[in-house]
Design an enzyme around this catalytic site. Structure first.
Site, mmCIF file in Angstrom:
data_model
loop_
_atom_site.group_PDB
_atom_site.id
_atom_site.type_symbol
_atom_site.label_atom_id
_atom_site.label_comp_id
_atom_site.label_asym_id
_atom_site.label_seq_id
_atom_site.Cartn_x
_atom_site.Cartn_y
_atom_site.Cartn_z
ATOM 1 N N GLU A 131 43.442 20.197 2.106
ATOM 2 C CA GLU A 131 42.905 19.271 3.245
ATOM 3 C C GLU A 131 42.610 20.106 4.656
ATOM 4 O OE1 GLU A 131 45.193 15.908 3.405
ATOM 5 O OE2 GLU A 131 44.527 15.370 1.482
ATOM 6 N N ASN A 172 41.779 22.735 -1.883
ATOM 7 C CA ASN A 172 41.748 21.503 -2.388
ATOM 8 C C ASN A 172 41.440 20.427 -1.145
ATOM 9 O OD1 ASN A 172 42.571 19.761 -4.464
ATOM 10 N ND2 ASN A 172 44.212 18.849 -3.450
ATOM 11 N N HIS A 208 39.962 10.686 -4.956
ATOM 12 C CA HIS A 208 40.546 9.151 -4.774
ATOM 13 C C HIS A 208 39.435 8.445 -4.376
ATOM 14 C CE1 HIS A 208 44.594 11.053 -4.623
ATOM 15 N NE2 HIS A 208 44.418 11.960 -3.980
ATOM 16 N N GLU A 236 43.086 15.105 -8.092
ATOM 17 C CA GLU A 236 43.847 14.051 -7.960
ATOM 18 C C GLU A 236 43.080 12.815 -8.329
ATOM 19 O OE1 GLU A 236 45.553 14.191 -3.953
ATOM 20 O OE2 GLU A 236 45.737 16.546 -4.013
ATOM 21 N N ASP A 238 42.277 8.919 -8.954
ATOM 22 C CA ASP A 238 42.469 7.792 -9.150
ATOM 23 C C ASP A 238 41.353 6.752 -8.712
ATOM 24 O OD1 ASP A 238 43.219 8.024 -6.363
ATOM 25 O OD2 ASP A 238 45.339 7.929 -6.775
HETATM 26 C C1 XIL Z 1 50.689 11.693 -1.954
HETATM 27 C C2 XIL Z 1 52.072 11.318 -2.913
HETATM 28 O O1 XIL Z 1 51.557 10.957 -4.030
HETATM 29 C C3 XIL Z 1 52.898 10.329 -2.397
HETATM 30 O O2 XIL Z 1 54.007 10.260 -3.221
HETATM 31 C C4 XIL Z 1 53.157 10.963 -0.797
HETATM 32 O O3 XIL Z 1 54.223 9.974 -0.204
HETATM 33 C C5 XIL Z 1 52.334 11.357 -0.023
HETATM 34 O O4 XIL Z 1 51.394 12.251 -0.800
HETATM 35 N N1 XIL Z 1 46.337 14.082 -1.142
HETATM 36 C C6 XIL Z 1 47.338 14.884 -1.634
HETATM 37 C C7 XIL Z 1 48.373 14.543 -2.116
HETATM 38 O O5 XIL Z 1 46.977 16.148 -1.630
HETATM 39 O O6 XIL Z 1 49.468 15.470 -1.874
HETATM 40 C C8 XIL Z 1 48.914 13.156 -1.918
HETATM 41 O O7 XIL Z 1 50.257 12.943 -2.435
HETATM 42 C C9 XIL Z 1 48.020 12.241 -2.023
HETATM 43 C C10 XIL Z 1 46.777 12.610 -1.153
#
Ligand code: XIL
Length: 315
Positions: A131, A172, A208, A236, A238
């Site tokens: 990020e 990422n 996401h 990641e 969802d």
């Molecule tokens: C999230 C985890 O899933 C949570 O448990 C934690 O509290 C916060 O981080 N982007 C990312 C991940 O790169 O590392 C994050 O994971 C979600 C957003």
């Protein structure tokens, strides 16, 4: 067939999931997580982050990360490492420290090379930088950028390469799944890193998403980045909704999952897909996005939702 098997039959390296240490005491959860035909790849959701692995300067802690690495290895699952350098979940000695450029350079080098080196030969790919950009395409103002400018990316990638020459090194990011200022900035960064022969192998698309709002340009974005000479992955995934879930929302979510999976399936350079945990029981969404949830392909009782079939259709 199960999801990882389907992905492999489509020529992908893996279908995988994130997991996290507290969940592992749930034996019903483990029974599904440990099925290497369902999940051929694991990402630790938290336990490789800086606050977990180097809570005090020079003091490394591997307990949580080792647990997940050993579990994945026992199940024959490949691993994505997540992550080396990120503005979030940083211990305060890093985020509130005041360091010279030379000091922070050696802090990054030591962190990345120790972390990546600890798992040398055991990790398929590392999110070395997570990020780096704001949504408007400017660099995120964090301790790394503010002290070192853009050079911290190169410093981290080079340290990771030296520590494990066989790991694929990724940047990422989220909100690069559609064309816009953020994607353009990352694309320009990839181009300039490649031109300077900085080690970079892949771009992770976090993905996401929100039900009904999956970007239609996702496949194009994957191809556009791949054209710069990197592999790509959905890292990641969802797809959340405003609760409560309804049959209509679950049906739309199924379609949405199919579309994301197809976007990766159709792009040769897209090596695999990772969901950000497989069950709503342990999703990060409800605690982060107020009023939203039900983002995963299995519900809180480990029952497959329509989204599960949506993934299978995409594969
Ligand atoms: C999230 C985890 O899933 C949570 O448990 C934690 O509290 C916060 O981080 N982007 C990312 C991940 O790169 O590392 C994050 O994971 C979600 C957003």
């Amino acid at each position: 067939a199960k999801l990882h098997q389907l992905a492999v039959s489509k020529g992908k390296l893996y279908f995988g999931t994130a997991t996290d240490n507290p969940e592992l005491t749930d034996t019903a959860y483990d029974a599904i997580l440990d099925d290497g035909t369902m999940f051929g790849q694991i990402t630790p959701g938290n336990s490789m982050k800086w606050d977990a692995t180097e809570p005090q300067q020079g003091v490394f802690s591997w307990t949580g990360a080792d647990q997940i690495v050993n579990l994945a290895k026992g199940n024959g699952q490949i691993l994505r490492g997540h992550n080396c350098v990120w503005y979030n979940q940083l211990p305060s000695w890093v985020s509130s420290g005041s360091f010279t450029a030379a000091q922070l350079t050696s802090i990054i080098q030591n962190h990345c090379s120790t972390l990546v080196g600890h798992y040398k030969g055991q990790i398929y790919s590392w999110d070395v930088v997570n990020e780096p950009f704001n949504d408007d395409g400017t660099w995120r103002s964090d301790v790394f950028y503010n002290t070192l400018g853009t050079s911290y990316v190169q410093i981290a990638l080079e340290a990771a390469r030296s520590a494990d020459p066989d790991a694929k090194l990724y940047i990422n990011e989220y909100n690069i799944e559609y064309a816009g200022a953020k994607a353009t900035s990352l694309l320009n960064l990839v181009e300039s890193l490649k031109a300077a022969s900085v080690p970079l192998d892949g771009i992770g698309f976090q993905s996401h998403f929100i039900v009904g709002e999956v970007p239609t340009g996702l496949q194009t974005q994957l191809s556009t980045f791949a054209a710069q000479g990197v592999e790509v992955a959905i890292t990641e995934l969802d797809i959340r909704m405003t609760l409560p879930s309804t049959p209509a929302l679950l049906a739309q979510q199924k379609t949405d999952y199919t579309n994301v999976i197809k976007a990766c399936a159709f792009v040769e350079a897209c090596v695999g897909m990772t969901i950000w945990d497989w069950t709503d029981k342990y999703s990060w969404v409800p605690s982060t996005f107020s009023g939203q949830g039900a983002a995963c392909p299995w519900d809180e009782n480990f029952v497959r939702k329509p989204a599960y079939d949506g993934i299978a259709i995409g594969l």
